[in-house]
Design a protein around this motif. Structure first.
Motif, PDB file in Angstrom:
ATOM      1  N   TYR A  14       0.829  -1.210   0.000  1.00 13.15           N
ATOM      2  CA  TYR A  14       0.000   0.000   0.000  1.00 13.15           C
ATOM      3  C   TYR A  14       0.861   1.257   0.000  1.00 13.15           C
ATOM      4  O   TYR A  14       1.970   1.259   0.531  1.00 13.15           O
ATOM      5  CB  TYR A  14      -0.912   0.029   1.220  1.00 13.15           C
ATOM      6  CG  TYR A  14      -1.859  -1.142   1.295  1.00 13.15           C
ATOM      7  CD1 TYR A  14      -2.698  -1.448   0.230  1.00 13.15           C
ATOM      8  CD2 TYR A  14      -1.894  -1.956   2.422  1.00 13.15           C
ATOM      9  CE1 TYR A  14      -3.554  -2.529   0.290  1.00 13.15           C
ATOM     10  CE2 TYR A  14      -2.757  -3.045   2.488  1.00 13.15           C
ATOM     11  CZ  TYR A  14      -3.582  -3.322   1.416  1.00 13.15           C
ATOM     12  OH  TYR A  14      -4.420  -4.387   1.480  1.00 13.15           O
ATOM     13  N   ARG A  16      -0.367   4.462   1.009  1.00 16.68           N
ATOM     14  CA  ARG A  16      -0.639   5.433   2.064  1.00 16.68           C
ATOM     15  C   ARG A  16      -1.389   4.799   3.224  1.00 16.68           C
ATOM     16  O   ARG A  16      -2.039   3.767   3.067  1.00 16.68           O
ATOM     17  CB  ARG A  16      -1.407   6.633   1.531  1.00 16.68           C
ATOM     18  CG  ARG A  16      -2.575   6.307   0.630  1.00 16.68           C
ATOM     19  CD  ARG A  16      -3.240   7.584   0.143  1.00 16.68           C
ATOM     20  NE  ARG A  16      -2.575   8.227  -0.971  1.00 16.68           N
ATOM     21  CZ  ARG A  16      -2.568   7.744  -2.214  1.00 16.68           C
ATOM     22  NH1 ARG A  16      -3.157   6.611  -2.488  1.00 16.68           N
ATOM     23  NH2 ARG A  16      -1.967   8.389  -3.188  1.00 16.68           N
ATOM     24  N   GLN A  21      -4.070   5.162  11.405  1.00 14.20           N
ATOM     25  CA  GLN A  21      -2.993   4.171  11.470  1.00 14.20           C
ATOM     26  C   GLN A  21      -1.660   4.792  11.872  1.00 14.20           C
ATOM     27  O   GLN A  21      -0.956   4.268  12.739  1.00 14.20           O
ATOM     28  CB  GLN A  21      -2.844   3.454  10.118  1.00 14.20           C
ATOM     29  CG  GLN A  21      -3.956   2.460   9.833  1.00 14.20           C
ATOM     30  CD  GLN A  21      -3.785   1.750   8.493  1.00 14.20           C
ATOM     31  OE1 GLN A  21      -3.241   2.322   7.541  1.00 14.20           O
ATOM     32  NE2 GLN A  21      -4.254   0.522   8.413  1.00 14.20           N
ATOM     33  N   GLY A  41     -12.413  -3.932   9.533  1.00 11.59           N
ATOM     34  CA  GLY A  41     -12.002  -3.622   8.174  1.00 11.59           C
ATOM     35  C   GLY A  41     -11.267  -2.305   8.047  1.00 11.59           C
ATOM     36  O   GLY A  41     -10.803  -1.936   6.982  1.00 11.59           O
ATOM     37  N   GLY A  43      -8.421  -1.582   9.360  1.00  7.38           N
ATOM     38  CA  GLY A  43      -6.990  -1.796   9.215  1.00  7.38           C
ATOM     39  C   GLY A  43      -6.244  -1.727  10.531  1.00  7.38           C
ATOM     40  O   GLY A  43      -5.168  -1.126  10.617  1.00  7.38           O
ATOM     41  N   LYS A  44      -6.776  -2.369  11.543  1.00 15.39           N
ATOM     42  CA  LYS A  44      -6.105  -2.361  12.841  1.00 15.39           C
ATOM     43  C   LYS A  44      -4.805  -3.154  12.807  1.00 15.39           C
ATOM     44  O   LYS A  44      -3.804  -2.765  13.401  1.00 15.39           O
ATOM     45  CB  LYS A  44      -7.030  -2.945  13.923  1.00 15.39           C
ATOM     46  CG  LYS A  44      -8.179  -2.030  14.282  1.00 15.39           C
ATOM     47  CD  LYS A  44      -9.007  -2.592  15.417  1.00 15.39           C
ATOM     48  CE  LYS A  44      -9.908  -3.730  14.962  1.00 15.39           C
ATOM     49  NZ  LYS A  44     -10.922  -3.329  13.964  1.00 15.39           N
ATOM     50  N   SER A  45      -4.822  -4.282  12.096  1.00 11.59           N
ATOM     51  CA  SER A  45      -3.656  -5.168  12.152  1.00 11.59           C
ATOM     52  C   SER A  45      -2.351  -4.453  11.789  1.00 11.59           C
ATOM     53  O   SER A  45      -1.341  -4.651  12.449  1.00 11.59           O
ATOM     54  CB  SER A  45      -3.828  -6.363  11.226  1.00 11.59           C
ATOM     55  OG  SER A  45      -5.165  -6.751  11.142  1.00 11.59           O
ATOM     56  N   LEU A  46      -2.422  -3.634  10.752  1.00 14.38           N
ATOM     57  CA  LEU A  46      -1.185  -2.979  10.334  1.00 14.38           C
ATOM     58  C   LEU A  46      -0.636  -2.073  11.430  1.00 14.38           C
ATOM     59  O   LEU A  46       0.568  -1.841  11.499  1.00 14.38           O
ATOM     60  CB  LEU A  46      -1.421  -2.134   9.081  1.00 14.38           C
ATOM     61  CG  LEU A  46      -1.683  -2.884   7.783  1.00 14.38           C
ATOM     62  CD1 LEU A  46      -1.595  -1.943   6.603  1.00 14.38           C
ATOM     63  CD2 LEU A  46      -0.678  -4.001   7.613  1.00 14.38           C
TER      64      LEU A  46
HETATM   65  P1  ADP Z   1      -9.439  -4.854  11.070  1.00  7.88           P
HETATM   66  O1  ADP Z   1      -8.492  -5.723  11.872  1.00  7.88           O
HETATM   67  O2  ADP Z   1      -9.488  -3.459  11.552  1.00  7.88           O
HETATM   68  O3  ADP Z   1     -10.802  -5.472  10.910  1.00  7.88           O
HETATM   69  P2  ADP Z   1      -7.660  -5.458   8.952  1.00  7.88           P
HETATM   70  O4  ADP Z   1      -6.423  -5.101   9.644  1.00  7.88           O
HETATM   71  O5  ADP Z   1      -7.998  -6.890   8.759  1.00  7.88           O
HETATM   72  O6  ADP Z   1      -8.892  -4.724   9.610  1.00  7.88           O
HETATM   73  O7  ADP Z   1      -7.637  -4.723   7.546  1.00  7.88           O
HETATM   74  C1  ADP Z   1      -8.739  -4.775   6.660  1.00  7.88           C
HETATM   75  C2  ADP Z   1      -8.266  -4.674   5.229  1.00  7.88           C
HETATM   76  O8  ADP Z   1      -7.745  -3.381   4.965  1.00  7.88           O
HETATM   77  C3  ADP Z   1      -7.152  -5.652   4.917  1.00  7.88           C
HETATM   78  O9  ADP Z   1      -7.423  -6.240   3.659  1.00  7.88           O
HETATM   79  C4  ADP Z   1      -5.929  -4.770   4.859  1.00  7.88           C
HETATM   80  O10 ADP Z   1      -4.949  -5.295   4.004  1.00  7.88           O
HETATM   81  C5  ADP Z   1      -6.492  -3.466   4.333  1.00  7.88           C
HETATM   82  N1  ADP Z   1      -5.662  -2.309   4.708  1.00  7.88           N
HETATM   83  C6  ADP Z   1      -5.162  -2.035   5.919  1.00  7.88           C
HETATM   84  N2  ADP Z   1      -4.442  -0.893   5.895  1.00  7.88           N
HETATM   85  C7  ADP Z   1      -4.513  -0.428   4.631  1.00  7.88           C
HETATM   86  C8  ADP Z   1      -3.985   0.730   3.961  1.00  7.88           C
HETATM   87  N3  ADP Z   1      -3.228   1.632   4.597  1.00  7.88           N
HETATM   88  N4  ADP Z   1      -4.269   0.878   2.649  1.00  7.88           N
HETATM   89  C9  ADP Z   1      -5.033  -0.021   2.012  1.00  7.88           C
HETATM   90  N5  ADP Z   1      -5.550  -1.118   2.576  1.00  7.88           N
HETATM   91  C10 ADP Z   1      -5.302  -1.330   3.872  1.00  7.88           C
END
Ligand code: ADP
Ligand code: ZN
Length: 611
Positions: A14, A16, A21, A41, A43-46
């Motif tokens: 990705y 940005r 985040q 959804g 993007g908490k994991s990142l």
């Molecule tokens: P959550 O744990 O909050 O439910 P995830 O961490 O599983 O969400 O992320 C949900 C989706 O968003 C994943 O497919 C992830 O790859 C995508 N994602 C996370 N950060 C970004 C970003 N900065 N740009 C684009 N996609 C992202």
């Protein structure tokens, strides 16, 4: 050391960060505890995986569910990250081996079940290595007020404090009322954490309530409309699940069932079939879903109205985790209300409580049911209804729910005039989205370099429509084009100019009526902000299908769910952009270096054979 942006690109593909985040990542890197409350959804994991890749030592991620852990670790390994999990699915030998490797720092991230924290082998390991960061996923499990209380979460605080030096602690959850949030901070012992709470809104979800005469007929229509896409159908009772599943199967639809009355074996099998795309539709009671991280669920249908909005939002929220358009539909009938009432009056939930408390609980349940019923019968915007229920502000029109879609044409003359003024005052040299941005004003517009360069914030029309959602602004602009009040130029970067009839609207001679109607395709109606001004190329359905087939083949060989290889969103972009080289492939969001290396050639081959 690579910086966080480099890592975001290299491993996750990705360009940005999403809202929130960066703040949390920076928090962890600066040594502060963090608390992230973001919807599914978002993007908490990142937020914890990226610091894990930058910090010296091993990051521990405490996660309550084995299936989630495995999913995450599989995804990380695919992305080229050294990750492992420690849980009860490992044999004692595998477990010992994993610990041995961990001691040699062969993993950067280790997922662990909370129950493991107290075991001697694990404690010994923890005290023999550097652990700069401990992350608690699904942090609401620590609170008795949340829906998924896990007593073992209460031990986390002591565990962390026994470590020397105390690691940075991060806590993440999608659901947190004020009470749960206080619990998370106190019971995990977070030290003045940097907190980020991004709202509940899920822009890509389209909410619908239907009042069909015959629910079964309506359901079939819906499911057939989605063809091969994955979907979940929730029913209120086990019997409902049995009946609906049989009905779908009779119609030749690939469906499986799930409820608490089935043998553990069958439940697991059916769940796996769904995750691995061997069946398309999961028909289930609310027993299904916790720990289901399948990102490409395109619709969630509630065959019966659920008992409260909390449950509804959680269950419906299993649609579209990948951020792609998805639908959340309730098939409402007055009988559903009576069924819920019956379950509240006679349900086993109050067991073990004294009479008074039980009455109290029942009263609260009935009140929640009342709100749920309002949701199903209101003519207000459904998204607004949901967000307000969770205490958030929201515009009264989303343009994408079944009520907004039904909305009659409304008088938008005032808005139209302000949009025309934006076009005029900015010199008739900008495209549609930018005009909408100017009219909406606010921080997003002020942060735009084109605004700053041209001092456009000084235009009288700047920010005159702060409450108008972008989708609506775009609808009105389209309407103005239809009416010859605006002309859109040709070319790669079309701009808007005033048309013949613009003056009539500006002078008040002509009214503008618009059905602020979303397109049938929810993606266009989602109101998602355009990240780039470049018009997006259209996906190529034939190629998309071929890419999906290749993905299925690779996934089957590796024994992982297809979405772990590439998401639908990535394949769709691939089919649209048709990359020719590795570099072009890497430009697609969601493709990192490791995946490009592993799979790039095979996908490029298909793409280039086609074009
Ligand atoms: P959550 O744990 O909050 O439910 P995830 O961490 O599983 O969400 O992320 C949900 C989706 O968003 C994943 O497919 C992830 O790859 C995508 N994602 C996370 N950060 C970004 C970003 N900065 N740009 C684009 N996609 C992202
Ligand atoms: Zn709406």
């Amino acid at each position: 050391m690579e910086d966080k942006k480099g890592i975001l690109k290299k491993y996750f593909g990705y360009d940005r960060f999403r809202p929130g985040q960066e703040k949390l990542i920076d928090g962890v890197l600066s040594g502060r505890d963090v608390l992230g409350i973001m919807p599914t959804g978002a993007g908490k994991s990142l937020c914890y995986q990226i610091p894990a890749l930058m910090l010296d030592g091993i990051t521990l991620v405490i996660s309550p569910l084995i299936s989630l852990m495995q999913d995450q670790v599989r995804s990380l390994i695919q992305a080229g990250v050294k990750a492992a999990f420690l849980n009860s699915t490992l044999t004692p030998r595998q477990y010992a081996l994993a610990l041995e490797r961990a001691k040699e720092y062969r993993y950067q991230i280790i997922y662990v079940a909370p129950e493991r924290l107290e075991t001697p082998g694990f404690l010994e390991f923890v005290h023999s290595v550097r652990i700069p960061f401990v992350c608690v996923d699904e942090a609401h499990c620590v609170s008795q007020w949340g829906q998924d209380f896990r007593p073992s979460y209460l031990k986390i605080r002591e565990f962390v404090e026994s470590m020397e030096p105390r690691p940075v602690v991060g806590a993440f959850t999608a659901t947190a009322t004020a009470q749960v949030r206080r619990d998370v901070v106190a019971l995990l012992g977070l030290r003045s954490p940097i907190t980020e709470a991004t709202g509940f809104d899920r822009e890509n979800l389209r909410f619908e309530v239907l009042h069909p005469r015959d629910k079964a007929v309506e359901l079939l229509r819906l499911v057939q409309e989605f063809g091969n896409e994955s979907g979940i159908v929730y029913c209120a009772t086990r019997k409902g699940v049995e009946d609906i599943c049989a009905l779908l199967q009779q119609e030749g639809i690939s469906a499986a069932r799930y409820h608490a009355g089935l043998e553990e074996d069958e439940r697991r099998r059916n769940q796996d079939d769904f995750i691995f795309d061997r069946v398309r539709v999961m028909v289930a009671t609310n027993a299904f879903g916790m720990g289901i991280d399948k990102p490409d669920v395109r619709y969630v249908v509630h065959f019966n109205m659920p008992k409260d909005i909390e449950s509804y939002y959680q269950e419906a929220g299993r649609a579209g985790r990948d951020g792609e358009p998805a639908r959340c539909v309730i098939l409402y009938h007055g009988q559903d209300v009576r069924l819920c009432q019956f379950l509240i009056e006679h349900g086993g939930e109050g067991a073990g409580l004294d009479e008074e408390t039980r009455d109290e609980v029942r009263k609260k349940d009935l009140e929640r049911l009342r709100q749920m019923t309002f949701y199903c019968t209101t003519s207000r915007c459904l998204r607004q209804f949901l967000l307000q229920y969770f205490g958030e502000k929201a515009p009264s029109y989303c343009g994408a729910c079944s009520n907004c879609l039904k909305a009659a044409p409304v008088d938008v003359t005032l808005q139209a005039r302000r949009l025309l003024l934006c076009v005029q005052q900015s010199g008739e040299r900008f495209g549609m989205r930018f005009i909408a941005l100017l009219a909406r004003g606010g921080e997003e517009a002020l942060g735009d370099p084109r605004v700053r360069r041209g001092h456009l914030e000084e235009l009288p029309a700047f920010g005159t429509l702060p409450d108008l959602p972008e989708t609506c602004a775009i609808k009105i602009l389209h309407r103005l084009i239809e009416m010859d009040c605006l002309v859109q130029t040709e070319g790669e970067y079309p701009v808007l100019q005033l048309g013949e009839r613009a003056q009539r609207v500006l002078s008040g001679q002509e009214k503008v009526m618009a059905r602020l109607f979303a397109k049938k395709n929810p993606s266009a109606a989602s109101g998602r902000r355009a990240v780039s001004q470049k018009p997006e190329r259209q996906a190529d359905p034939v190629l998309f299908d071929q890419l999906k087939r290749l993905r299925a083949k690779i996934a089957a060989i590796q024994g992982v769910p297809a979405y772990i290889i590439f998401s639908d969103a990535v394949l769709s972009r691939m089919s649209a952009e048709k990359p020719k080289t590795r570099a072009e492939l890497l430009a697609i969001p969601g493709i990192g270096a490791a995946k490009a290396d592993r799979y790039g050639e095979r996908f490029l081959e298909i793409i280039n054979r086609k074009s």
